[in-house]
Write a protein that holds these residues in place. Sequence first.
Motif, PDB file in Angstrom:
ATOM      1  N   CYS A 152       0.850  -1.212   0.000  1.00 57.99           N
ATOM      2  CA  CYS A 152       0.000   0.000   0.000  1.00 57.99           C
ATOM      3  C   CYS A 152       0.880   1.255   0.000  1.00 57.99           C
ATOM      4  O   CYS A 152       0.632   2.213  -0.748  1.00 57.99           O
ATOM      5  N   ILE A 153       1.906   1.249   0.841  1.00 56.66           N
ATOM      6  CA  ILE A 153       2.770   2.429   0.960  1.00 56.66           C
ATOM      7  C   ILE A 153       3.517   2.685  -0.356  1.00 56.66           C
ATOM      8  O   ILE A 153       3.609   3.830  -0.812  1.00 56.66           O
ATOM      9  N   GLU A 154       4.015   1.615  -0.979  1.00 58.61           N
ATOM     10  CA  GLU A 154       4.731   1.785  -2.257  1.00 58.61           C
ATOM     11  C   GLU A 154       3.808   2.385  -3.316  1.00 58.61           C
ATOM     12  O   GLU A 154       4.208   3.246  -4.094  1.00 58.61           O
ATOM     13  N   ILE A 155       2.552   1.920  -3.326  1.00 58.79           N
ATOM     14  CA  ILE A 155       1.590   2.446  -4.308  1.00 58.79           C
ATOM     15  C   ILE A 155       1.353   3.944  -4.034  1.00 58.79           C
ATOM     16  O   ILE A 155       1.412   4.781  -4.929  1.00 58.79           O
ATOM     17  N   VAL A 156       1.131   4.278  -2.769  1.00 62.94           N
ATOM     18  CA  VAL A 156       0.858   5.678  -2.407  1.00 62.94           C
ATOM     19  C   VAL A 156       2.060   6.561  -2.754  1.00 62.94           C
ATOM     20  O   VAL A 156       1.916   7.652  -3.332  1.00 62.94           O
ATOM     21  N   LEU A 157       3.265   6.066  -2.452  1.00 59.24           N
ATOM     22  CA  LEU A 157       4.477   6.850  -2.749  1.00 59.24           C
ATOM     23  C   LEU A 157       4.590   7.135  -4.248  1.00 59.24           C
ATOM     24  O   LEU A 157       4.837   8.273  -4.660  1.00 59.24           O
ATOM     25  N   GLU A 158       4.393   6.104  -5.058  1.00 52.51           N
ATOM     26  CA  GLU A 158       4.532   6.282  -6.511  1.00 52.51           C
ATOM     27  C   GLU A 158       3.465   7.246  -7.039  1.00 52.51           C
ATOM     28  O   GLU A 158       3.756   8.120  -7.850  1.00 52.51           O
TER      29      GLU A 158
END
Length: 350
Positions: A262-268
């Motif tokens: 989830c965090i990787e998606i939000v960061l990108e």
Amino acid sequence: MALILGIESTCDETAAAVVRDGTHVLSNVIATQFPLHEKFRGVVPEIASRAHIENLLPVLKESLSQAGCTFADVDAISITHRPGLIGSLLIGLTAAKTLAWTLNKPLIAVDHVHAHLYSVMLDSTSKPPQFPAVGLVISGGHTSLYSLQSFSNIILIGSTIDDAIGEAYDKVAAILNLPYPGGPPIDSRAAKGSPTVQLPRTLLEKNSLDFSFSGLKTAVLYHVKGTPQRIRHDLPPLPKPPPPELTPQHLADICASFQNTCIEIVLEKLRRAVRHTSAQSILIGGGVSANRGLRAALKQLHLPVLFPPLPYCTDNAAMSAGLAHLFYERQQFSPLSLDALTHSQFRDPA
Ligand code: KG4
Ligand code: ZN
């Protein structure tokens, strides 16, 4: 000095707050309905509306009492009239209109999602963020990106095409037999685990600012319960293998893997949105903005990232009474014919 009494009933929290001059929260009272919806693992609209009717008057009285004021001291009534569940919205809106009319005070309509973005200003002594800014609202009902020229000039630039991120947290928690709402228990277990489970990081097309979380949620389901077998009606059914027992460490690792994805998606998506808008700062709001892993990870973005103080991450009325101050100063009041709207804002086709 202006005192605004805010009312919030868009979903499953009945809330009232008194805010002075847009940022000083004098009271922030929330009657949560979690125990009523827990067994359904989601909000049941009809139950929510009935509970709003029961909770609203006590919540209003408590918010005035904690703020040390009376209805007569208040300068305006703010109401989040969109987006939300229609039955829930109507309870708060009817109360707000009745108060505005009987007390002869102005009524100020506020968008719930815009108010989530404004919540970074509450209890804050610092100056407003630098605009243009990118706003991200992550909650049980919303996962949307915005371009902000100011707190009153907000344009939707991306949103989820299926589940909201908080909804994915809640559904994954159900798969893992963790309590509802799922965000806090997953967040605390993730801190004790390692992201060793491979899960899909759905980013959609190259420059897309939209989100998708349903595949990620399904991948967790298949990891825990096994991939479903293809049904062949011409053959006898295969014996179903028992789902593997989850040890506490495996559970923590699944939580860490889900949260990390989830965090990787939000960061990108934030990186893409910043490139798209030339933003100078990032504002985060909504229930999932309380997530500890996310708060730590967003420090790697090379821009100021503003989060609301923890009490103002999930639904509350202080965020609406705060944002309403801006409209109060401009004398932008709403008529008593104001409607409740289930939707917020549609994307500009351009
Ligand atoms: O903003 P909110 O109160 O209501 C909506 O407008 O939806 O957000 C509730 C959502 C729930 O899905 C809950 O699981 C999630 O916020 N949430 C969290 C955390 N605390 C609440 N998600 C991740 N980490 C948390 N610490
Ligand atoms: Zn919300």
